[in-house]
Design a protein around this motif. Sequence first.
Motif, PDB file in Angstrom:
ATOM      1  N   ARG A 232      12.335   4.371  -9.924  1.00 16.80           N
ATOM      2  CA  ARG A 232      13.434   4.393 -10.887  1.00 16.80           C
ATOM      3  C   ARG A 232      13.032   3.693 -12.187  1.00 16.80           C
ATOM      4  NH1 ARG A 232      18.579   5.705  -9.257  1.00 16.80           N
ATOM      5  NH2 ARG A 232      18.959   5.979  -7.010  1.00 16.80           N
TER       6      ARG A 232
ATOM      7  N   GLN B 127      11.528   3.046  -4.133  1.00 27.17           N
ATOM      8  CA  GLN B 127      12.617   3.566  -4.953  1.00 27.17           C
ATOM      9  C   GLN B 127      12.836   2.731  -6.208  1.00 27.17           C
ATOM     10  OE1 GLN B 127      17.425   4.385  -4.686  1.00 27.17           O
ATOM     11  NE2 GLN B 127      16.210   4.602  -2.823  1.00 27.17           N
TER      12      GLN B 127
ATOM     13  N   GLN C 140      24.671   9.711  -2.082  1.00 27.03           N
ATOM     14  CA  GLN C 140      24.757   8.867  -0.891  1.00 27.03           C
ATOM     15  C   GLN C 140      26.171   8.330  -0.698  1.00 27.03           C
ATOM     16  OE1 GLN C 140      20.330   6.995  -0.253  1.00 27.03           O
ATOM     17  NE2 GLN C 140      21.613   5.986  -1.764  1.00 27.03           N
TER      18      GLN C 140
ATOM     19  N   ARG D 287      21.471   9.499   3.573  1.00 22.25           N
ATOM     20  CA  ARG D 287      20.442   8.562   3.125  1.00 22.25           C
ATOM     21  C   ARG D 287      19.332   9.351   2.464  1.00 22.25           C
ATOM     22  NH1 ARG D 287      17.205   5.674   7.575  1.00 22.25           N
ATOM     23  NH2 ARG D 287      15.475   7.020   6.964  1.00 22.25           N
TER      24      ARG D 287
ATOM     25  N   MET E 178      22.163   8.116  -5.874  1.00 18.16           N
ATOM     26  CA  MET E 178      23.082   7.098  -5.374  1.00 18.16           C
ATOM     27  C   MET E 178      24.478   7.675  -5.208  1.00 18.16           C
ATOM     28  SD  MET E 178      22.890   4.026  -4.285  1.00 18.16           S
ATOM     29  CE  MET E 178      21.426   3.342  -5.091  1.00 18.16           C
ATOM     30  N   LYS E 179      24.911   8.472  -6.168  1.00 16.08           N
ATOM     31  CA  LYS E 179      26.216   9.122  -6.093  1.00 16.08           C
ATOM     32  C   LYS E 179      26.295  10.026  -4.863  1.00 16.08           C
ATOM     33  CE  LYS E 179      29.232  12.275  -8.692  1.00 16.08           C
ATOM     34  NZ  LYS E 179      29.361  13.104  -9.919  1.00 16.08           N
TER      35      LYS E 179
END
Length: 209
Positions: free
Chosen positions: A116, A112, A29, A35, A26-27
């Motif tokens: 996770r 995803q 992105q 993406r 996420m960081k």
Amino acid sequence: MPGPVIVDFYFSPASPYAYLAGTQMMKLQVETGCRVDWYPVSARMLIKAAGYDLEQASPHSGQFRPDYRRQDLERFARLYNVPFRHYADVLMPNPPRLALACVAARRFDAGQVFARALMKAIFVDGASPADDALCLRIANDTAGIEPHLFGPMMEEAETERLQAEYVANAVKAGCFGVPSFVVAGREMVYGNDRLALLRQAVLEAKQAG
């Protein structure tokens, strides 16, 4: 206007290094505008398909020493400021089955979030055994996929076909283990310890358009 740079993230839910790398996606992105697409694979299937034999690896190679690996993982967790617990007491009867469950979740468009949650259950919560029952519970609790739908999806031939396809695509892109990243369909970066190089590759691809 060109779209975002696509990073294919090949991971195994049974890999602690893939868990650690996943916490940083996420960081990546946010910082680069890329993406990240998550592709679950069985690490052993990938390594074998790439032409390597884990059984021939030297048992005395330093990177495989349990004490070193534990220290290494804990260092990365501190560096990333993410939770991590040692997983030696987590029973994983069939690691490729965990990857298959992640493929099934992708077919529900929940790949995803499921991946996770599954890796958190293993490497943070210490859920044991990490088996079909755990996967069914996580699918239901995190993505609202009811067991009577998720279970059959894990058994479908199409789910197995997709798992094999992801492994083949990873090998074609030059991957030989997990976690691996393929930037813009061209450049492969391997390893949780090379995320700085991954970021550089993404920025270079972005600049190149």
